[in-house]
Motif scaffolding. Structure first.
Motif, PDB file in Angstrom:
ATOM      1  N   ALA A 147      39.083 -32.165 -17.875  1.00 16.03           N
ATOM      2  CA  ALA A 147      39.780 -31.047 -18.686  1.00 16.03           C
ATOM      3  C   ALA A 147      39.536 -31.316 -20.052  1.00 16.03           C
ATOM      4  O   ALA A 147      39.646 -32.286 -20.634  1.00 16.03           O
ATOM      5  CB  ALA A 147      41.359 -31.060 -18.455  1.00 16.03           C
ATOM      6  N   GLU A 148      39.262 -30.088 -20.928  1.00 11.89           N
ATOM      7  CA  GLU A 148      39.080 -30.253 -22.177  1.00 11.89           C
ATOM      8  C   GLU A 148      40.222 -29.514 -22.967  1.00 11.89           C
ATOM      9  O   GLU A 148      40.809 -28.547 -22.496  1.00 11.89           O
ATOM     10  CB  GLU A 148      37.636 -29.603 -22.576  1.00 11.89           C
ATOM     11  CG  GLU A 148      36.355 -30.252 -22.087  1.00 11.89           C
ATOM     12  CD  GLU A 148      35.437 -29.443 -22.090  1.00 11.89           C
ATOM     13  OE1 GLU A 148      34.388 -29.710 -22.536  1.00 11.89           O
ATOM     14  OE2 GLU A 148      35.154 -28.143 -21.713  1.00 11.89           O
ATOM     15  N   THR A 149      40.394 -29.985 -24.058  1.00  9.00           N
ATOM     16  CA  THR A 149      41.736 -29.205 -24.596  1.00  9.00           C
ATOM     17  C   THR A 149      41.503 -29.198 -26.534  1.00  9.00           C
ATOM     18  O   THR A 149      40.313 -29.941 -26.837  1.00  9.00           O
ATOM     19  CB  THR A 149      43.106 -30.010 -24.796  1.00  9.00           C
ATOM     20  OG1 THR A 149      42.685 -31.382 -25.160  1.00  9.00           O
ATOM     21  CG2 THR A 149      43.446 -30.287 -23.054  1.00  9.00           C
ATOM     22  N   GLY A 150      42.031 -28.263 -26.747  1.00  9.98           N
ATOM     23  CA  GLY A 150      41.781 -28.145 -28.307  1.00  9.98           C
ATOM     24  C   GLY A 150      40.470 -27.738 -28.885  1.00  9.98           C
ATOM     25  O   GLY A 150      39.798 -27.143 -28.192  1.00  9.98           O
ATOM     26  N   LEU A 151      40.128 -28.280 -29.952  1.00 10.00           N
ATOM     27  CA  LEU A 151      38.767 -28.032 -30.310  1.00 10.00           C
ATOM     28  C   LEU A 151      37.693 -28.256 -29.436  1.00 10.00           C
ATOM     29  O   LEU A 151      36.364 -27.702 -29.589  1.00 10.00           O
ATOM     30  CB  LEU A 151      38.630 -28.656 -31.810  1.00 10.00           C
ATOM     31  CG  LEU A 151      39.098 -27.940 -32.731  1.00 10.00           C
ATOM     32  CD1 LEU A 151      39.521 -28.954 -33.961  1.00 10.00           C
ATOM     33  CD2 LEU A 151      38.691 -26.955 -33.387  1.00 10.00           C
ATOM     34  N   GLU A 152      37.950 -29.137 -28.402  1.00 15.28           N
ATOM     35  CA  GLU A 152      36.711 -29.368 -27.675  1.00 15.28           C
ATOM     36  C   GLU A 152      36.322 -28.260 -26.941  1.00 15.28           C
ATOM     37  O   GLU A 152      35.068 -28.009 -26.281  1.00 15.28           O
ATOM     38  CB  GLU A 152      37.125 -30.367 -26.291  1.00 15.28           C
ATOM     39  CG  GLU A 152      37.360 -31.697 -27.076  1.00 15.28           C
ATOM     40  CD  GLU A 152      36.123 -32.415 -27.376  1.00 15.28           C
ATOM     41  OE1 GLU A 152      35.019 -32.244 -26.668  1.00 15.28           O
ATOM     42  OE2 GLU A 152      36.003 -33.165 -28.298  1.00 15.28           O
ATOM     43  N   LEU A 153      36.908 -27.223 -26.756  1.00 10.53           N
ATOM     44  CA  LEU A 153      37.018 -26.042 -26.090  1.00 10.53           C
ATOM     45  C   LEU A 153      36.050 -24.927 -26.813  1.00 10.53           C
ATOM     46  O   LEU A 153      35.396 -23.913 -26.047  1.00 10.53           O
ATOM     47  CB  LEU A 153      38.212 -25.176 -25.947  1.00 10.53           C
ATOM     48  CG  LEU A 153      39.212 -26.017 -24.900  1.00 10.53           C
ATOM     49  CD1 LEU A 153      40.552 -25.311 -25.073  1.00 10.53           C
ATOM     50  CD2 LEU A 153      38.836 -25.740 -23.336  1.00 10.53           C
ATOM     51  N   ILE A 154      35.576 -25.241 -28.033  1.00  9.38           N
ATOM     52  CA  ILE A 154      34.516 -24.507 -28.447  1.00  9.38           C
ATOM     53  C   ILE A 154      33.371 -24.452 -27.873  1.00  9.38           C
ATOM     54  O   ILE A 154      32.482 -23.476 -27.763  1.00  9.38           O
ATOM     55  CB  ILE A 154      34.353 -25.119 -30.155  1.00  9.38           C
ATOM     56  CG1 ILE A 154      33.496 -24.162 -30.581  1.00  9.38           C
ATOM     57  CG2 ILE A 154      33.530 -26.342 -29.696  1.00  9.38           C
ATOM     58  CD1 ILE A 154      34.229 -22.669 -31.417  1.00  9.38           C
ATOM     59  N   ARG A 155      32.959 -25.433 -27.046  1.00  8.37           N
ATOM     60  CA  ARG A 155      31.804 -25.543 -26.032  1.00  8.37           C
ATOM     61  C   ARG A 155      31.912 -24.528 -25.051  1.00  8.37           C
ATOM     62  O   ARG A 155      30.972 -24.198 -24.695  1.00  8.37           O
ATOM     63  CB  ARG A 155      31.854 -26.847 -25.483  1.00  8.37           C
ATOM     64  CG  ARG A 155      30.530 -27.212 -24.535  1.00  8.37           C
ATOM     65  CD  ARG A 155      30.627 -28.514 -23.557  1.00  8.37           C
ATOM     66  NE  ARG A 155      31.889 -28.280 -22.588  1.00  8.37           N
ATOM     67  CZ  ARG A 155      31.772 -27.535 -21.570  1.00  8.37           C
ATOM     68  NH1 ARG A 155      30.688 -26.952 -21.273  1.00  8.37           N
ATOM     69  NH2 ARG A 155      32.629 -27.238 -20.616  1.00  8.37           N
ATOM     70  N   GLN A 156      32.876 -24.209 -24.648  1.00  7.98           N
ATOM     71  CA  GLN A 156      33.017 -23.034 -23.329  1.00  7.98           C
ATOM     72  C   GLN A 156      32.701 -21.564 -24.085  1.00  7.98           C
ATOM     73  O   GLN A 156      32.673 -20.724 -23.085  1.00  7.98           O
ATOM     74  CB  GLN A 156      34.485 -23.107 -22.961  1.00  7.98           C
ATOM     75  CG  GLN A 156      34.814 -24.524 -22.103  1.00  7.98           C
ATOM     76  CD  GLN A 156      36.010 -24.537 -21.479  1.00  7.98           C
ATOM     77  OE1 GLN A 156      36.774 -23.412 -21.304  1.00  7.98           O
ATOM     78  NE2 GLN A 156      36.522 -25.652 -21.118  1.00  7.98           N
ATOM     79  N   VAL A 157      32.876 -21.457 -25.342  1.00 12.30           N
ATOM     80  CA  VAL A 157      32.852 -20.096 -25.597  1.00 12.30           C
ATOM     81  C   VAL A 157      31.474 -19.265 -25.199  1.00 12.30           C
ATOM     82  O   VAL A 157      31.835 -18.176 -24.492  1.00 12.30           O
ATOM     83  CB  VAL A 157      33.096 -19.676 -27.307  1.00 12.30           C
ATOM     84  CG1 VAL A 157      32.614 -18.462 -27.649  1.00 12.30           C
ATOM     85  CG2 VAL A 157      34.268 -20.592 -27.889  1.00 12.30           C
TER      86      VAL A 157
END
Length: 488
Positions: free
Chosen positions: A197-207
């Motif tokens: 699981a990724e949270t916070g700013l790590e989720l920029i990768r999913q955009v």
């Protein structure tokens, strides 16, 4: 149905203006939202969601005018109510399974005329509500239904044939989301190696994998004034998915522990390391009427709107652009009134502010790295964004060419296509020049054998005309000529 004869008119509630769309300045905004008001409170935690309208954003995230606790609402308002621009990607980190608090039981009176009772407690999660009428526990959808009013308070409406229809008061137990339990570590986020699981700013990768759009601007209104968050935003803006880039919009702390006067700003900036390339630094906060926003929420929306209105090309600087605010304030709401001379001091320190010259407008062109970095590509924020945008566009355009034969036809195709594209932007006045070359000196045979082909792209977007000077001089010859009737 009534029988109609004559002339009639009907009125309809005013709709919000349809947003203009653009992706060059695609904002990815991190923060907290009142998800208890969303259609599904548990669907939008640490998940990027995209919104093309105010209604779409509210249905996914909820909405509250409590901008301090629900920071994403600042950008919802800025983009869909102030500037009317879309799309925007939001990442809410408030977890309704984790950031919660139990409420004291509330005893509320029932309005007999409407069979309604309102629980004036913020953040209630509907699935945690238990309603008692005396000793009888009422059943949802049988004895009552629930909704939220415009203030976000829970409204319980009794059914006329339900067990509580004759009750004069109700006892309500519930659990609420707790935005105060969210910390900057939740914004920074991370990766859980055990669950993936990724949270916070790590989720920029999913955009990009999720939406097929590259992030343009990274924001965290209400959070980017924390150095730890700013450092993470700067780190995440480069090598997104391995090769994309974005810019970050940072706020300066203007609370009592930060910079409350313009003379405090440079020291705060340098002491806290806000000297990043590819970032813009803003001071202080802004107000529109009674609503107070982190400056980054308004700046990001203004930038996206400007790009979308400019053929989705980010070559323009937002400085001196009117933003329709009522004023600028510090964290506690104290009014700040800068004149141009004071604002220029901040600009010279790599800080963007706002001034009131025939209306409030953004003031400043420099990135946060200025004055320690004077390279035009990094110093001027519009040029930094143009380089990023061109690079991202190059990747997206020629990804289809990867693994094709590295022959003359491939090289010629890319060089010609990019030069044609560049010439089009030059003819539109969006840059001074663009040239693409394949240089043998940069492509030794060892690289070719290793599968590497390199192109050299020369970009020359226009710098902003930041300092326009007119020299005034008294001309006695003109006076003499006028007094002598024009005779020499």
């Amino acid at each position: 149905m009534a029988y109609n004869h004559g002339v009639r008119v009907l009125e309809q509630d005013t709709s919000l203006t349809t947003p203009i769309e653009g992706t060059a300045g695609l904002q990815v905004v991190f923060g907290t939202a009142p998800v208890n008001l969303a259609d599904d409170p548990y669907a939008a935690t640490n998940v990027p969601v995209i919104a093309y309208s105010y209604a779409e954003a509210v249905s996914q995230l909820g909405y509250s005018s409590d901008f301090k606790n629900y920071t994403l609402c600042q950008s919802i308002s800025a983009n869909f109510q102030v500037f009317s621009v879309a799309p925007v990607i939001f990442v809410n980190v408030l977890d309704p399974k984790k950031h919660i608090k139990a409420n004291d039981d509330a005893t509320v009176e029932v309005n007999a005329a409407y069979l309604q009772a309102t629980v004036e407690t913020a953040g209630i999660l509907m699935d945690t509500v238990k309603v008692m009428a005396g000793e009888t526990e009422l059943v949802e959808d049988t004895d009552y239904v629930m909704s939220f009013d415009d203030d976000g308070y829970l409204v319980i409406t009794l059914t006329s044939d339900g067990a509580g229809a004759s009750a004069t008061e109700l006892t309500v137990s519930s659990t609420s989301i707790d935005p105060t339990a969210v910390g900057y570590a939740d914004i920074v986020g991370g990766y859980d190696s055990s669950t993936g699981a990724e949270t916070g700013l790590e989720l920029i990768r999913q955009v990009y994998p999720k939406f097929g759009m590259t992030p343009g601007l990274i924001l965290a209104p209400g959070w980017s004034q924390y150095p730890t968050v700013a450092a993470a935003m700067n780190a995440k803006r480069t090598e997104i998915n391995g090769y994309f880039r974005a810019e970050a919009i940072l706020d300066m702390d203007c609370s009592a522990s930060g910079a409350t006067k313009y003379t405090d700003c440079n020291e705060w900036k340098n002491n806290n390391g806000y000297t990043y390339e590819g970032c813009v630094l803003l001071w202080p906060q802004v107000i529109i009427g009674d609503a107070q926003y982190a400056y980054s929420a308004i700046y990001g929306a203004a930038l996206a709107y400007q790009d979308a209105s400019n053929d989705d090309v980010p070559n323009l600087s937002p400085s001196n652009v009117s933003i329709g605010i009522s004023g600028v304030v510090t964290e506690d709401g104290t009014e700040v009134m800068l004149d141009q001379t004071q604002a220029n001091v901040l600009n010279g320190q790599g800080i963007v502010t706002a001034i009131n010259v025939n209306g409030w407008r953004i003031w400043g062109n420099n990135s946060a790295c200025y004055p320690s970095t004077t390279d035009p590509k990094e110093r001027w924020f519009n040029i930094r964004r143009f380089f990023t945008w061109w690079g991202n566009s190059f990747i997206l355009t020629y990804f289809q060419k990867v693994d094709d034969p590295a022959n003359y036809r491939l090289i010629e195709s890319i060089v010609d296509s990019e030069n044609i594209r560049g010439n089009a932007y030059v003819s539109q006045g969006k840059c001074a020049g663009i040239r693409v070359e394949y240089l043998e000196s940069e492509n030794p045979i060892t690289d070719i054998l290793d599968g590497k082909v390199q192109f050299h792209i020369y970009l020359a977007p226009y710098t902003p005309a930041e300092d326009i000077v007119a020299t005034l001089e008294f001309d006695p010859d003109m006076l003499e000529a006028a007094l002598s009737g024009g005779e020499s």
